[in-house]
Design an enzyme around this catalytic site. Structure first.
Site, PDB file in Angstrom:
ATOM      1  CB  CYS A   1       5.356  -5.431  13.762  1.00 23.28           C
ATOM      2  SG  CYS A   1       5.289  -3.837  14.610  1.00 23.28           S
TER       3      CYS A   1
ATOM      4  CD  GLU B   1       5.315  -1.472  11.328  1.00 21.87           C
ATOM      5  OE1 GLU B   1       4.638  -2.510  11.503  1.00 21.87           O
ATOM      6  OE2 GLU B   1       5.584  -0.670  12.225  1.00 21.87           O
ATOM      7  CG  LEU B   2       5.177  -4.135   4.353  1.00 23.01           C
ATOM      8  CD1 LEU B   2       5.726  -4.415   2.967  1.00 23.01           C
ATOM      9  CD2 LEU B   2       3.659  -4.036   4.341  1.00 23.01           C
TER      10      LEU B   2
ATOM     11  N   GLY C   1       0.689  -4.316   7.892  1.00 20.44           N
ATOM     12  CA  GLY C   1       0.211  -5.683   7.755  1.00 20.44           C
ATOM     13  C   GLY C   1       1.247  -6.565   7.096  1.00 20.44           C
ATOM     14  CB  SER C   2       0.903  -9.825   5.418  1.00 22.27           C
ATOM     15  OG  SER C   2       0.100  -9.555   4.282  1.00 22.27           O
TER      16      SER C   2
END
Length: 524
Positions: free
Chosen positions: A272, A238-239, A216-217
């Site tokens: 992403c 995982e950003l 996410g963010s």
């Protein structure tokens, strides 16, 4: 996302039509804790099946998922407003992952004998082993509820963990089909559970799990990382990303254009690994831009009423449209030019932003430095590959990147200079399906990786076992100390590791080489 007035359920709205089509409960912290308690009990039975026993269930699920793909695609499309083709690819990922982890979990996690390299370990047997953390919490985003949410759960399950998956509050329904399938395929009840809700539900999961996998963010990832550190539990994050594409003067321009358009527009740019900024060498800039505008202008956009009906689907929420529109307006205010698109599609019930191409952009503009997550292609002219690399690295994110060139060796060499976890040469997005290859971010794009050995070992704790094979009453270094023995111990260490001991075993050439400082290795 919309909630009922009683605030006890999530109401799901199709972004492409504006129609409500389902709801899910908002779970409290107490309910999440109950899921955790049940999951811990079920995990022991699941772990006891071993790699081969768990693989049987995963392979059954692979077939089940293929047989029920149409049902799942329909619900995912309703949740996301995505076109059929993008959703079919999303189902493709777990189909591949179920077989991959069924085949590779044991290979990556079985006990390993470690050779003893120190004379101090003579007579000792060394082994390392991986043990499941126990209860893994997976917090998934809305853009790929199955690929990411269930996809991250598969290696955790293959390693012997129980999983509680917290889907996005925007897409809470499709994962229930997956849970049903796992039960039908023989997974013990409560090994895989779903905790629906918004932010507080996710926070409650972080407070009870033994390990957290979050996608996410960056802002939310920081909070999860802090809480995980406070609890001393591992997390993998995982950003965000702001993935660059570099088009060199020798590139196949037609392929470069097709890669860019697909990379920027797949899932309406809400990926992403989306291409979010493009740097093009000056000699091919005009040709590249003209072809991009031609192809983007021809894209069909609207509600995905049937396979092949449209090319670009909906934007997930009004807030996301606001982000896209604000970046376009910021760029125009600072001198950028809109060549096509640049506005929300009106006169339709759903939420759509027209596929947009921007030129005359630079790094003072939000569209070149902040994550967009939308159908936007900002293109910047550069004088050289070196300038493109410098601009690609001038970013706080480092998730993925692409280089397009006919010179594969040059492309591979430039890839090594880009600060990103995954770099493709003449390709786009395919990293998602390269399960043998690690995939993760650097900088503020996260910590930890998916896929390969690390992609399953992160769901485990590591244990080292040392077994002595001889049993003297007392080793030399044990108490009581002895004035005659203690100096011998030191001299033995000096003989083993000191200069005299090392040089005694070297020939003349090796002796000369040992006195030289090695030169730095050349890059290849």
């Amino acid at each position: 996302m919309k909630y009922t007035t009683s605030a006890d359920r999530l109401v799901v709205v199709n972004p492409a039509t504006g129609a409500e089509f389902g709801s899910a409960p908002i779970m409290s912290a107490e309910e999440v804790a109950e899921l955790a308690a049940r999951g811990r009990v079920a995990q022991r039975k699941w772990e006891a099946l071993g790699f081969d026993g768990r693989a049987v269930v995963l392979r059954r699920m692979q077939s089940w998922l293929a047989d029920h793909a149409n049902e799942l695609i329909d619900v995912v499309q309703q949740e996301t407003g995505r076109i059929f083709e993008d959703t079919a690819l999303e189902i493709g990922y777990p189909l591949a992952a179920l077989g991959f982890w069924a085949d590779h979990a044991g290979k990556y996690l079985r006990d390993k004998r470690i050779p003893a390299t120190s004379p101090l370990l003579l007579g000792k047997r060394l082994r390392s082993r991986y043990l499941p953390h126990g209860l893994v919490g997976v917090i998934a985003p809305w853009n790929f509820p199955i690929t990411i949410g269930f996809g991250d759960s598969i290696p955790a399950l293959a390693a012997g963990n129980a999983v509680i998956l917290k889907p996005s509050e925007i897409t809470p329904l499709s994962i229930e089909i997956v849970r049903r399938g796992l039960l039908e395929c023989g997974m013990p009840p409560d090994v895989f559970q779903v905790a629906t809700g918004a932010g507080p539900t996710g926070a409650a999961l972080v407070d009870v799990a033994d390990m957290i996998m979050f996608t996410g963010s960056t802002a939310t990832g920081r909070k999860i990382g802090v809480r995980a550190a406070e609890r001393l539990i591992p997390c993998s994050l995982e950003l965000g990303g702001k993935d660059p594409m570099i088009v060199l003067a020798d590139a196949n321009i037609e392929r470069a254009v097709n890669l860019t358009v697909y990379g920027a527009m797949v899932n309406s740019g809400q990926v992403c690994l989306s291409t979010e900024r493009v740097y093009v060498e000056a000699p091919v800039y005009d040709e590249f831009v003209a072809k991009i505008v031609e192809k983007v202008s021809a894209l069909r956009q609207g509600a995905p009423v049937a396979p092949g009906a449209v090319d670009v689907g909906a934007i997930i929420s009004p807030a996301q449209i606001d982000i896209i529109d604000s970046q376009v307006k910021d760029a125009v205010a600072k001198g950028a030019t809109v060549l096509t698109g640049g506005e929300q599609l009106t006169g339709v019930p759903g939420r759509f932003y027209r596929p947009t191409v921007l030129v005359d952009v630079d790094h003072t503009m939000s569209c070149m430095i902040d994550e967009t997550f939308g159908p936007l292609i900002p293109i910047m002219k550069v004088d050289s590959a070196e300038q493109a690399i410098a601009l690609a690295n001038d970013c706080r994110y480092g998730l993925a990147a692409t280089i397009v060139t006919r010179d594969r060796a040059k492309g591979a060499a430039l890839a090594r200079k880009i600060e990103a976890g995954s770099v493709s040469v003449n390709d786009i997005v395919t990293h998602c399906f390269a399960l043998d290859l690690p995939m993760g971010g650097v900088k503020t794009s996260g910590i930890g990786t998916r896929h390969s050995e690390d992609g399953i070992r992160k769901f485990c704790k590591k244990q080292a076992i040392l077994v002595g094979r001889s049993f003297p009453n007392r080793d030399l270094h044990m108490y009581p100390t002895n004035p005659k023995v203690s100096p011998i111990l030191l001299k033995s260490l000096q003989a083993l590791y000191g200069t005299a001991g090392k040089l005694a075993n070297l020939g003349p050439r090796a002796l000369l080489a040992s006195r030289k400082v090695p030169e730095p290795a050349e890059e290849h």
